[in-house]
Motif scaffolding. Sequence first.
Motif, PDB file in Angstrom:
ATOM      1  N   VAL A   1      -3.224   0.182  -3.498  1.00 30.66           N
ATOM      2  CA  VAL A   1      -2.747  -0.985  -3.176  1.00 30.66           C
ATOM      3  C   VAL A   1      -2.499  -1.876  -3.939  1.00 30.66           C
ATOM      4  O   VAL A   1      -3.424  -1.982  -5.135  1.00 30.66           O
ATOM      5  CB  VAL A   1      -3.749  -1.700  -1.924  1.00 30.66           C
TER       6      VAL A   1
ATOM      7  N   ALA B   1       0.956  -1.121   0.090  1.00 36.33           N
ATOM      8  CA  ALA B   1       0.104  -0.111   0.215  1.00 36.33           C
ATOM      9  C   ALA B   1       0.864   1.042   0.104  1.00 36.33           C
ATOM     10  O   ALA B   1       1.669   1.666   1.198  1.00 36.33           O
ATOM     11  CB  ALA B   1      -0.774   0.019   1.446  1.00 36.33           C
TER      12      ALA B   1
ATOM     13  N   PHE C   1      -4.372  -0.320   4.677  1.00 36.09           N
ATOM     14  CA  PHE C   1      -4.092  -0.916   3.333  1.00 36.09           C
ATOM     15  C   PHE C   1      -4.968  -0.342   2.435  1.00 36.09           C
ATOM     16  O   PHE C   1      -5.675  -1.154   1.765  1.00 36.09           O
ATOM     17  CB  PHE C   1      -3.904  -2.440   3.427  1.00 36.09           C
TER      18      PHE C   1
ATOM     19  N   THR D   1      -0.843  -7.693   7.419  1.00 36.02           N
ATOM     20  CA  THR D   1      -0.243  -8.667   6.529  1.00 36.02           C
ATOM     21  C   THR D   1       0.523  -9.601   7.388  1.00 36.02           C
ATOM     22  O   THR D   1       1.178  -9.169   8.221  1.00 36.02           O
ATOM     23  CB  THR D   1       0.366  -8.002   5.553  1.00 36.02           C
TER      24      THR D   1
ATOM     25  N   LEU E   1      -3.561 -11.267   3.837  1.00 40.30           N
ATOM     26  CA  LEU E   1      -4.025 -10.071   4.474  1.00 40.30           C
ATOM     27  C   LEU E   1      -5.122 -10.319   5.182  1.00 40.30           C
ATOM     28  O   LEU E   1      -6.162 -10.988   4.814  1.00 40.30           O
ATOM     29  CB  LEU E   1      -4.559  -9.063   3.264  1.00 40.30           C
TER      30      LEU E   1
END
Length: 239
Positions: free
Chosen positions: A124, A119, A191, A175, A138
Amino acid sequence: MKRSLIAITALSTFASVAFGQAPADTLPTLPTKPVKVLSWIPAVTHGMDFSFGLNALNVKNSNGISGYDLRPLGSRFVSIGSSHRFRLYKGNKAAFALKTGVEVSWNNFMFQENNVVNAANGQVTFPEAGRPLQKSKLTAAYLNIPVMPTVVFREGVVSQVSFGGYAGMRLDSYTKIKDQDGNKSRDHGRFYMNNIRYGVALDIAFRKAGSFFVQYDLNNVFQTNKGPEMSAINFGIRL
């Protein structure tokens, strides 16, 4: 002596009349309470729900971005919550109720190959990591409130069918990357994900067993023009 015998006899007769047992058919009966017949469906029920399932993505517009393909069995959905069902109408064979509550859920989007989440610069993307990875995902955690009109059946394999909607807010997102050598890294951030989640859901419950559920987010995972236009789909079993 005669007087004593007469007095004793009279006293015995009086006692037998005064304290003797009455005939069985003249015994007094105590009032009995009427037997309360329980309803086949309670007015209110409470319970804990545990959901396990998988994620999928419905891509509407990729916006020229790629690399977000998910592992079919690696991308999972988990939730835990408290549910309450309120009876609104009761018939002889079926009833209508409203099911609601509060839950916390986790969407684990695990990507194929060696793609990671990046990001930056208002967008992103999902570029290659440049090294082999065991996993890259994610994860987003949400606090949700479902509102599910429900039909409850008195008999049959299916005990109830619920169809309605839900709304939630993002609590956290991060993440997680695991290299081939076992090294792990985790990064918390937004993100460019939407903070609000809402959609429609179907839940089919089986008697003396769990239920099958499907959820479809009506909003996109990421903010407008910040990433691919895609919605999350969750499905699995609820216990």
